[in-house]
Design a protein around this motif. Structure first.
Motif, PDB file in Angstrom:
ATOM      1  N   GLU A 134      41.546  23.684  39.017  1.00  0.00           N
ATOM      2  CA  GLU A 134      40.190  24.207  39.100  1.00  0.00           C
ATOM      3  C   GLU A 134      39.496  24.231  37.740  1.00  0.00           C
ATOM      4  OE1 GLU A 134      40.762  28.004  41.074  1.00  0.00           O
ATOM      5  OE2 GLU A 134      40.420  27.049  43.025  1.00  0.00           O
ATOM      6  N   HIS A 135      39.988  23.393  36.833  1.00  0.00           N
ATOM      7  CA  HIS A 135      39.342  23.313  35.514  1.00  0.00           C
ATOM      8  C   HIS A 135      37.887  22.899  35.685  1.00  0.00           C
ATOM      9  CE1 HIS A 135      38.767  22.455  31.253  1.00  0.00           C
ATOM     10  NE2 HIS A 135      38.219  21.302  31.614  1.00  0.00           N
ATOM     11  N   GLN A 148      44.590  25.890  33.570  1.00  0.00           N
ATOM     12  CA  GLN A 148      43.866  25.809  34.841  1.00  0.00           C
ATOM     13  C   GLN A 148      44.659  26.436  35.986  1.00  0.00           C
ATOM     14  OE1 GLN A 148      45.119  23.307  33.044  1.00  0.00           O
ATOM     15  NE2 GLN A 148      45.538  21.466  34.248  1.00  0.00           N
ATOM     16  N   ARG A 149      43.925  26.934  36.978  1.00  0.00           N
ATOM     17  CA  ARG A 149      44.540  27.460  38.197  1.00  0.00           C
ATOM     18  C   ARG A 149      44.550  26.371  39.256  1.00  0.00           C
ATOM     19  NH1 ARG A 149      41.613  32.764  40.012  1.00  0.00           N
ATOM     20  NH2 ARG A 149      39.846  31.308  39.940  1.00  0.00           N
ATOM     21  N   PHE A 150      45.376  26.594  40.298  1.00  0.00           N
ATOM     22  CA  PHE A 150      45.518  25.585  41.351  1.00  0.00           C
ATOM     23  C   PHE A 150      45.253  26.218  42.705  1.00  0.00           C
ATOM     24  CE2 PHE A 150      48.201  24.391  37.796  1.00  0.00           C
ATOM     25  CZ  PHE A 150      47.697  23.129  37.503  1.00  0.00           C
ATOM     26  N   ALA A 319      41.215  22.263  58.064  1.00  0.00           N
ATOM     27  CA  ALA A 319      40.584  23.404  57.395  1.00  0.00           C
ATOM     28  C   ALA A 319      41.063  23.544  55.961  1.00  0.00           C
ATOM     29  CB  ALA A 319      40.905  24.685  58.183  1.00  0.00           C
ATOM     30  N   GLU A 320      42.325  23.149  55.702  1.00  0.00           N
ATOM     31  CA  GLU A 320      42.884  23.267  54.354  1.00  0.00           C
ATOM     32  C   GLU A 320      42.171  22.381  53.355  1.00  0.00           C
ATOM     33  OE1 GLU A 320      46.085  24.175  57.360  1.00  0.00           O
ATOM     34  OE2 GLU A 320      44.516  22.663  57.092  1.00  0.00           O
ATOM     35  N   ALA A 321      41.495  21.325  53.853  1.00  0.00           N
ATOM     36  CA  ALA A 321      40.823  20.385  52.953  1.00  0.00           C
ATOM     37  C   ALA A 321      39.431  20.849  52.542  1.00  0.00           C
ATOM     38  CB  ALA A 321      40.724  19.016  53.615  1.00  0.00           C
ATOM     39  N   LEU A 322      38.874  21.834  53.248  1.00  0.00           N
ATOM     40  CA  LEU A 322      37.488  22.234  53.000  1.00  0.00           C
ATOM     41  C   LEU A 322      37.213  22.658  51.554  1.00  0.00           C
ATOM     42  CD1 LEU A 322      36.663  24.177  56.276  1.00  0.00           C
ATOM     43  CD2 LEU A 322      35.826  21.930  55.596  1.00  0.00           C
ATOM     44  N   PRO A 323      38.086  23.479  50.925  1.00  0.00           N
ATOM     45  CA  PRO A 323      37.767  23.907  49.553  1.00  0.00           C
ATOM     46  C   PRO A 323      37.860  22.782  48.534  1.00  0.00           C
ATOM     47  CG  PRO A 323      39.358  25.392  50.597  1.00  0.00           C
ATOM     48  CD  PRO A 323      39.284  24.150  51.432  1.00  0.00           C
ATOM     49  N   HIS A 324      38.387  21.603  48.931  1.00  0.00           N
ATOM     50  CA  HIS A 324      38.631  20.536  47.963  1.00  0.00           C
ATOM     51  C   HIS A 324      37.695  19.347  48.166  1.00  0.00           C
ATOM     52  CE1 HIS A 324      42.170  22.965  47.322  1.00  0.00           C
ATOM     53  NE2 HIS A 324      42.570  22.750  48.561  1.00  0.00           N
TER      54      HIS A 324
END
Length: 634
Positions: A134-135, A148-150, A319-324
């Motif tokens: 999430e950099h 960075q966080r993941f 649904a898991e792909a939505l934030p990416h």
């Protein structure tokens, strides 16, 4: 001459890279790590590789200690590998953290250990831009751990895997970080739906709207998309170039692609409305922040709210792909572009090949491609299995289907009569196939379906027409239980057996239409037909349930409540000679309507009136039908 060892060779990226390696004149041998369960898949993929005799499978598994290699293979490989290319990984945002870690992290450690043991000359690790997590801001080829966080186990394990490669000093290494990899820019080929492909069905639906409909866009962030041919060509070039060890290469587009630009690239080729203009940055910023928060909330809701995940499954988007959907980092590929200078390799603009990707998806990956209308009409090129096709309604239906461009699959017990029907069809310029079969024999049906599915790409439609009718009152049936069993065997069990046999096939194609021939007698309650009507009523009830369950899979049903039809089935019953009856051709027209229009039910006025009357005044109907029964009118 060079010898290679490749992991992940059965994956899309890995198989394309092996093909490039084999095309090199200096290629001496390519060893590929393959799981025992994937040997058949490797054989299918290798069939298109050049010089496939240079490919040597090595049985093993990234998830096993020592990669599961035998001592014989270890001795065979020791000291003889110039390039070890590690592409094997789990790329599935829906996979568990344990599975991601077992393959991506532990598997990479085993590969690194093997590289040291075999004293390979070069270790090439195919990582991912996912290591940036999430950099926010620019992420260069020299950057790695910036705190960075993941957001997912996949991103975290790709970071951990790259860290393992960077931390070892036994073998010289190079790292390649591809962006979002799509299909080949020249052919469109890709092996699975991923990334932007998740939204292709939405583009197809939007194409039903006027293409000139102007849409207003907003700055919702950007992604980074590259075609697979660029990625494998770049790895092939960079792996053999004279660069020092410890280099990292960003196989990314030189500039980020805004989401609105990606949308327009695919919407234009799909025929959907495009975004005519975008809101200015100050107006887009709140929408982007709201979008980011909303997508994360939707992803969490899909796991917690009953039924929410089903909505996303129907849309085709995990649904898991939505934030990416967007990338928070911008990837600098300046060093990579410099290393590729003079090679002729460049990242094409998405708009240059978006039509190629769309066409390949539409022809090969669209889950609803079997349902799309065809140029030859609703039945053009459709395979239609018709039971009881040797005579009567079945024969007339087969001829009608063939006239409309369909391909009848003729099923009945009598082989000679089936052959005659096929001859009629072929003489008129059509195509038909015969499958003699006793539909009351479960093993015979299984064998027949196996033959059909082996010989035809698809069975698009099924007409359950074969049947048996018995006219006998209940008082004359008290010692004839077999009458009820015989009618049930052919009128109910046989069609159900066929439906269940074809259901997985139709579900996989997300298309199928099943026509069950019933009778208006089930609506009227005709006396003396208890055995016959009970079997048809059972099929009617089965159809109603099956229609609801299969609807989401693209499979539809039609129940045709037939009137009396003058066929060989009714000839033994003398009373029918005095009653009006439809011709087989008239009945076939009803079946044709069921195949083309695909309504849930086809009923004639007499049957509809009978059902309505019984629902309103059942006792009165019983008295009327009893009088008719005693008069022997039916």
């Amino acid at each position: 001459m060079s010898t290679y060892f490749v992991t992940g060779a059965t994956g899309f990226l890995g198989s394309a890279l092996v093909e490039r390696l084999l095309a090199r004149e200096t290629c001496d041998r390519v060893y590929v790590l393959v799981r025992p369960a994937s040997q058949d898949k490797l054989d299918r993929i290798a069939a298109r590789w050049p010089r496939r005799e240079l490919v040597m499978p090595v049985l093993g598994d990234l998830a096993e200690d020592g990669l599961g290699l035998s001592d014989v293979d270890r001795r065979r490989l020791a000291g003889g590998i110039d390039h070890l290319l590690h592409l094997g990984a789990v790329y599935d945002l829906t996979a568990t953290e344990e599975h991601n870690s077992a393959v991506n992290v532990d598997g990479t450690q085993r590969v690194v250990d093997l590289a040291a043991e075999l004293a390979v000359s070069w270790l090439h690790h195919v990582s991912s831009v996912a290591v940036a997590g999430e950099h926010r801001g620019v992420f260069t080829e020299q950057d790695f751990d910036l705190g960075q966080r993941f957001a997912s186990p996949y991103h975290a394990t790709k970071f951990a895997a790259e860290q393992i490669v960077r931390s070892q000093h036994a073998v010289p290494w190079r790292i390649y970080r591809p962006a979002v990899v799509v299909g080949d820019s020249r052919t469109g080929e890709i092996d699975k739906v991923d990334g932007p492909y998740f939204f292709f069905p939405t583009f197809a639906r939007l194409a039903k709207l006027p293409s000139r409909l102007p849409l207003v866009g907003a700055d919702l962030g950007a992604t980074n998309v590259v075609p697979v041919d660029y990625v494998v060509d770049a790895i092939d070039h960079l792996a053999h170039a004279a660069h020092p060890p410890g280099r990292t290469f960003h196989l990314t587009s030189p500039r980020p692609q805004p989401i609105t630009e990606v949308y327009n690239a695919f919407a234009a080729v799909a025929g959907a409305p495009t975004m005519a203009f975008s809101l200015p940055g100050p107006l887009s910023a709140p929408l982007r922040a709201l979008s980011d928060r909303g997508l994360r909330a939707l992803s969490r809701a899909a796991e917690r709210v009953p039924g929410a995940k089903l909505v996303f499954e129907r849309l085709g988007v995990p649904a898991e792909a939505l934030p990416h959907l967007t990338l928070t980092a911008t990837f600098d590929s300046t060093a990579t572009q410099g290393a590729l200078a003079g090679s002729g390799l460049r990242v094409p603009e998405l708009r240059e090949y978006s039509d190629t990707l769309w066409r390949y998806w539409r022809d090969h990956l669209d889950p609803d491609r079997a349902r799309r209308p065809r140029s030859g009409g609703a039945l053009g090129g459709r395979t239609v299995m018709i039971t009881g096709a040797s005579s009567g309604i079945g024969r007339a239906t087969a001829l009608a289907v063939a006239r409309h461009g369909g391909i009848p699959l003729l099923v009945a017990r009598r082989a000679e009569e089936l052959a005659q029907v096929r001859e009629e069809i072929t003489s008129a310029g059509g195509t038909a196939f015969t499958y003699p079969c006793d539909l009351t024999d479960a093993e015979a049906v299984r064998a027949m379906l196996k033959d059909v599915l082996a010989q035809h790409e698809a069975v698009d439609m099924l007409v359950n027409n074969a049947g048996r009718s018995i006219r006998r009152s209940l008082l004359r049936s008290t010692d004839r239980q077999h009458d009820f069993e015989r009618t049930m065997a052919i009128n109910y069990h046989a069609p159900v057996r066929l439906i269940l046999g074809l259901l997985p096939h139709m579900t996989a194609r997300r298309f199928g239409h099943i026509v069950n021939i019933s009778t208006q007698g089930t609506q009227v309650g005709t006396p003396r037909f208890a055995a016959y009507l009970a079997s048809k009523a059972a099929l009617d009830a089965f159809t109603r349930v099956a229609s609801a369950e299969a609807h989401g899979n693209g499979i539809t049903f039609t129940t045709v409540h037939m009137p009396l039809v003058r066929t060989p089935m009714i000839e033994p019953t003398k009373v029918y000679r005095r009653l009006p009856a439809a011709s087989p051709e008239q009945a076939a027209n009803l079946v044709l309507k069921a195949l083309i229009k695909r309504p849930t039910r086809i009923s004639l006025p007499v049957g509809t009136l009978g059902a309505a009357s019984y629902a309103i005044a059942p006792k009165a109907v019983d008295r009327v039908m009893n009088v008719i029964y005693r008069l022997g009118a039916v």
